[in-house]
Write a protein that holds these residues in place. Structure first.
Motif, PDB file in Angstrom:
ATOM      1  N   HIS A 199       0.865  -1.173   0.000  1.00  0.00           N
ATOM      2  CA  HIS A 199       0.000   0.000   0.000  1.00  0.00           C
ATOM      3  C   HIS A 199       0.897   1.216   0.000  1.00  0.00           C
ATOM      4  O   HIS A 199       1.804   1.324   0.820  1.00  0.00           O
ATOM      5  N   ASN A 200       0.636   2.117  -0.916  1.00  0.00           N
ATOM      6  CA  ASN A 200       1.459   3.306  -0.869  1.00  0.00           C
ATOM      7  C   ASN A 200       0.975   4.220   0.240  1.00  0.00           C
ATOM      8  O   ASN A 200      -0.132   4.099   0.752  1.00  0.00           O
ATOM      9  N   LEU A 203       0.073   7.252   0.327  1.00  0.00           N
ATOM     10  CA  LEU A 203      -1.079   8.095   0.035  1.00  0.00           C
ATOM     11  C   LEU A 203      -2.390   7.333   0.214  1.00  0.00           C
ATOM     12  O   LEU A 203      -3.366   7.889   0.717  1.00  0.00           O
ATOM     13  N   VAL A 204      -2.410   6.068  -0.151  1.00  0.00           N
ATOM     14  CA  VAL A 204      -3.606   5.246   0.037  1.00  0.00           C
ATOM     15  C   VAL A 204      -3.884   5.096   1.535  1.00  0.00           C
ATOM     16  O   VAL A 204      -5.024   5.247   1.981  1.00  0.00           O
ATOM     17  N   GLU A 205      -2.839   4.860   2.304  1.00  0.00           N
ATOM     18  CA  GLU A 205      -3.014   4.724   3.751  1.00  0.00           C
ATOM     19  C   GLU A 205      -3.468   6.042   4.376  1.00  0.00           C
ATOM     20  O   GLU A 205      -4.336   6.053   5.256  1.00  0.00           O
ATOM     21  N   GLN A 206      -2.917   7.143   3.915  1.00  0.00           N
ATOM     22  CA  GLN A 206      -3.322   8.459   4.425  1.00  0.00           C
ATOM     23  C   GLN A 206      -4.796   8.711   4.111  1.00  0.00           C
ATOM     24  O   GLN A 206      -5.551   9.192   4.961  1.00  0.00           O
ATOM     25  N   ALA A 207      -5.210   8.388   2.900  1.00  0.00           N
ATOM     26  CA  ALA A 207      -6.610   8.568   2.517  1.00  0.00           C
ATOM     27  C   ALA A 207      -7.516   7.684   3.364  1.00  0.00           C
ATOM     28  O   ALA A 207      -8.593   8.116   3.793  1.00  0.00           O
ATOM     29  N   ALA A 208      -7.085   6.453   3.632  1.00  0.00           N
ATOM     30  CA  ALA A 208      -7.876   5.533   4.453  1.00  0.00           C
ATOM     31  C   ALA A 208      -8.016   6.058   5.878  1.00  0.00           C
ATOM     32  O   ALA A 208      -9.110   6.005   6.459  1.00  0.00           O
ATOM     33  N   GLN A 209      -6.938   6.573   6.428  1.00  0.00           N
ATOM     34  CA  GLN A 209      -6.994   7.127   7.780  1.00  0.00           C
ATOM     35  C   GLN A 209      -7.916   8.336   7.827  1.00  0.00           C
ATOM     36  O   GLN A 209      -8.714   8.488   8.754  1.00  0.00           O
ATOM     37  N   TRP A 210      -7.813   9.188   6.820  1.00  0.00           N
ATOM     38  CA  TRP A 210      -8.674  10.373   6.762  1.00  0.00           C
ATOM     39  C   TRP A 210     -10.138   9.947   6.704  1.00  0.00           C
ATOM     40  O   TRP A 210     -10.979  10.455   7.446  1.00  0.00           O
ATOM     41  N   LEU A 211     -10.437   8.989   5.835  1.00  0.00           N
ATOM     42  CA  LEU A 211     -11.816   8.541   5.673  1.00  0.00           C
ATOM     43  C   LEU A 211     -12.333   7.884   6.957  1.00  0.00           C
ATOM     44  O   LEU A 211     -13.481   8.119   7.360  1.00  0.00           O
ATOM     45  N   ALA A 212     -11.508   7.104   7.611  1.00  0.00           N
ATOM     46  CA  ALA A 212     -11.914   6.449   8.857  1.00  0.00           C
ATOM     47  C   ALA A 212     -12.218   7.470   9.950  1.00  0.00           C
ATOM     48  O   ALA A 212     -13.026   7.206  10.840  1.00  0.00           O
ATOM     49  N   SER A 223      -5.911   6.946  -8.091  1.00  0.00           N
ATOM     50  CA  SER A 223      -6.579   6.238  -9.181  1.00  0.00           C
ATOM     51  C   SER A 223      -7.849   5.609  -8.605  1.00  0.00           C
ATOM     52  O   SER A 223      -8.031   5.545  -7.381  1.00  0.00           O
ATOM     53  N   ALA A 224      -8.704   5.105  -9.473  1.00  0.00           N
ATOM     54  CA  ALA A 224      -9.926   4.455  -9.008  1.00  0.00           C
ATOM     55  C   ALA A 224      -9.591   3.241  -8.143  1.00  0.00           C
ATOM     56  O   ALA A 224     -10.215   3.007  -7.103  1.00  0.00           O
ATOM     57  N   LEU A 225      -8.593   2.462  -8.540  1.00  0.00           N
ATOM     58  CA  LEU A 225      -8.185   1.294  -7.765  1.00  0.00           C
ATOM     59  C   LEU A 225      -7.643   1.709  -6.397  1.00  0.00           C
ATOM     60  O   LEU A 225      -7.993   1.111  -5.372  1.00  0.00           O
ATOM     61  N   GLU A 226      -6.807   2.734  -6.358  1.00  0.00           N
ATOM     62  CA  GLU A 226      -6.251   3.206  -5.090  1.00  0.00           C
ATOM     63  C   GLU A 226      -7.347   3.724  -4.166  1.00  0.00           C
ATOM     64  O   GLU A 226      -7.322   3.468  -2.960  1.00  0.00           O
ATOM     65  N   ALA A 227      -8.314   4.448  -4.724  1.00  0.00           N
ATOM     66  CA  ALA A 227      -9.417   4.964  -3.914  1.00  0.00           C
ATOM     67  C   ALA A 227     -10.256   3.824  -3.351  1.00  0.00           C
ATOM     68  O   ALA A 227     -10.693   3.870  -2.195  1.00  0.00           O
TER      69      ALA A 227
END
Length: 66
Positions: A12-13, A15-24, A44-48
């Protein structure tokens, strides 16, 4: 140079982890989630999609372990 022992599908890059933490952390997550993550974090759509799934796991772990 050493080879990575983690298969690419499990990496997981940051940025994906940062986005996941933000969303959580969002009490009222944006809807629709995927376009919001793509726009906010330039994913990207896959990363999101990965970030959205990861955020669910983060929420579950937070409830289970505090």
């Amino acid at each position: 140079m050493t080879a990575s022992l983690t298969p690419p599908e499990h990496e997981h890059n940051a940025l994906v982890e940062q986005a996941a933490q933000w969303l959580a952390d969002q009490a009222n997550p944006p809807r629709p989630i995927i376009p919001a993550l793509r726009q906010r974090f330039n994913l990207s759509a896959l990363e999101a999609t990965e970030a959205a799934a990861m955020s669910d796991r983060f929420r579950i772990c937070r409830k289970a372990f505090g």
